[in-house]
Design an enzyme around this catalytic site. Structure first.
Site, mmCIF file in Angstrom:
data_model
loop_
_atom_site.group_PDB
_atom_site.id
_atom_site.type_symbol
_atom_site.label_atom_id
_atom_site.label_comp_id
_atom_site.label_asym_id
_atom_site.label_seq_id
_atom_site.Cartn_x
_atom_site.Cartn_y
_atom_site.Cartn_z
ATOM 1 N N ASP A 1 0.053 -7.567 1.439
ATOM 2 C CA ASP A 1 0.524 -6.260 1.521
ATOM 3 C C ASP A 1 2.069 -6.060 1.628
ATOM 4 O O ASP A 1 2.764 -5.457 2.511
ATOM 5 C CB ASP A 1 -0.069 -5.613 2.870
ATOM 6 C CG ASP A 1 0.152 -4.055 2.844
ATOM 7 O OD1 ASP A 1 0.524 -3.390 1.974
ATOM 8 O OD2 ASP A 1 -0.392 -3.558 3.741
ATOM 9 N N HIS B 1 0.849 -1.286 0.043
ATOM 10 C CA HIS B 1 -0.046 0.090 -0.005
ATOM 11 C C HIS B 1 0.746 1.293 0.121
ATOM 12 O O HIS B 1 0.428 2.366 -0.155
ATOM 13 C CB HIS B 1 -0.970 -0.005 1.242
ATOM 14 C CG HIS B 1 -0.257 0.193 2.338
ATOM 15 N ND1 HIS B 1 -0.107 -0.715 3.419
ATOM 16 C CD2 HIS B 1 0.228 1.455 3.027
ATOM 17 C CE1 HIS B 1 0.294 -0.326 4.367
ATOM 18 N NE2 HIS B 1 0.591 0.896 4.237
ATOM 19 N N SER C 1 4.645 2.140 7.901
ATOM 20 C CA SER C 1 4.395 1.027 7.021
ATOM 21 C C SER C 1 5.528 0.817 6.208
ATOM 22 O O SER C 1 5.978 1.621 5.364
ATOM 23 C CB SER C 1 2.885 1.489 6.175
ATOM 24 O OG SER C 1 1.917 1.747 6.953
#
Length: 436
Positions: free
Chosen positions: A147, A116, A225
């Site tokens: 992911d 992402h 992230s």
């Protein structure tokens, strides 16, 4: 009068402590002594309340300064320029936007980050710790379901002094972990520490799939992230999401999922997805339901309600079959299997870790008799796709009407009911089409 009384009391206390303890002190020393006692008491009470040893914070610190220095030289900041296609007007894209995330170096001169972070990207740059230079990067492989993404940089200058991180194992509960990254609030690298809270099957928000994940109380914020979670000198996982409805609940992608992704890319040249039985089932916790399907007192398992016609299981399993075990591991009435020491996890974890076209051995109860079936597993696309990243949407215009395939992003952008999500395709390539 009160002031004189307090002065007299202070002199008496000072005389008493000097006589008993044999040293001189100041009021600040007394204050520090009382504060230390209160902290020790608080730590002891907290430890007793959680059922742990009061000395645990010192014993559990396996993230040392040397391991921090080691990991910092592997962490990078990712700069992304992206443009998302319009769901309701699929012939146009939204204006370009910028975002940021984290990543880290692994063996083979590759950078691992979250999918992402680079989804729908137009231009990517990477900056390593302690350097002002941004280097152009390309996406080598990407897996939106798990992911994860692999980046490559065709510049030897970037790889100077970069140290690849080694993949570790799944951490134990209450093991200390340090999360590295570039979260919101600053431009330099950030390090947050916490403990492993639980390890279980969790829904990945980006891809909509359910895979193994590690829950931690270490702070994970936007920008974290793609950053590594470190235990000792090894990487325990990749930070990727948090629970916005609760405090101190963040999630890390564990190494089994990472290894599965990296192995698939290495062997096949690209990521092919995670395997599944693709069945819908119900739990067998009701004793009357177990008796109705002739289950013995020692039997446990799950009841099959529906099977995807595109899966290999459709050729061998039937509705109302009871799956008792998978690869000789018993399945509980709650659909969970033994995972580690007194830990349990959903049986689908065993299936998801299989490679493409591998088989699983299922022990099945059918009409009161036990059978064994070898089922080939593979990724099966759903009737309604859960995402549409990195590709332009499909549409067809006829006589002023716009026809588009039904997808989860379209459902999220409109008032259309998501009841179609539960349906399974009857043939390959089948789509639900709506007039937009």
């Amino acid at each position: 009068m009160l002031f004189r009384f307090l002065q007299t009391l202070a002199r008496f206390c000072r005389f008493l402590l000097i006589s008993v303890l044999g040293f001189r002190f100041s009021p600040l020393l007394l204050l520090g002594y009382v504060k230390l006692q209160d902290e020790n008491k608080h730590n002891s009470e907290s430890a007793l309340a959680s059922g742990t040893d009061a000395k645990q914070p010192e014993a559990a610190e396996n993230v040392t300064s040397s391991s921090i220095d080691f990991a910092v030289n592997s962490v990078v900041k990712v700069f992304t320029v992206y443009s998302m296609p319009s769901v309701l007007q699929p012939w146009r894209n939204w204006p370009q936007q910028e975002s940021g995330g984290s990543g880290f170096v692994i063996s083979g001169k590759k950078i691992l980050t979250n999918a992402h972070v680079v989804a729908d990207h137009i231009f990517l740059q990477v900056r390593k710790h302690g350097s002002p230079t941004k280097y152009k990067a390309q996406v080598r492989a990407i897996g939106h379901e798990c992911d994860l993404a692999i980046l490559e940089i065709d510049n030897e200058e970037f790889w100077e002094d970069m140290i690849p991180l080694e993949l570790g194992e799944i951490p134990s509960l209450d093991e200390s972990v340090a999360v590295f990254g570039y979260p919101t609030g600053g431009d330099s690298v950030s390090i947050t520490k916490g403990y492993v809270s639980r390890v279980e099957y969790t829904r990945y928000a980006h891809g909509g799939t359910t895979l193994l994940a590690i829950q931690t109380d270490a702070a994970i914020n936007p920008g974290n992230s793609g950053g590594p979670a470190i235990i000792g000198n090894k990487m325990a996982g990749v930070a990727f999401q948090k629970d916005p409805s609760a405090d101190n609940i963040g999630y890390i992608i564990p190494t089994p999922v990472i290894k599965h992704f990296l192995t698939a890319v290495e062997e096949n040249g690209q990521y092919g997805g995670f395997c599944t039985l693709d069945i819908s089932y119900q739990l067998m916790e009701n004793s009357q339901l177990r008796n109705h399907f002739k289950m013995g007192p020692e039997m446990t398992g799950i009841l099959i309600n529906e099977i995807n016609p595109l899966s290999d299981a459709y050729k061998r399993l039937r509705k109302d079959d009871i799956i008792l075990a998978i690869d000789d591991v018993l399945i509980g009435n709650d659909a969970k299997v033994t995972f580690r020491n007194k830990e349990r996890i959903n049986f689908n974890h065993f299936v998801s870790m299989k490679k493409l076209d591998e088989t699983v051995l299922l022990q099945v109860l059918r009409d009161g008799k036990e059978h064994e079936f070898h089922i080939m597993v593979k990724p099966v696309p759903p009737l309604v796709p859960g995402h549409q990243y990195d590709k332009l949407p499909s549409y067809y215009i006829f006589a002023g009407f716009v026809f588009v395939p039904l997808t989860q992003p379209y459902i999220d952008s409109t008032l259309i009911c998501n009841c179609a999500i539960k349906y399974m395709p009857e043939k390959a390539g089948e789509q639900l089409v709506i007039i937009s």
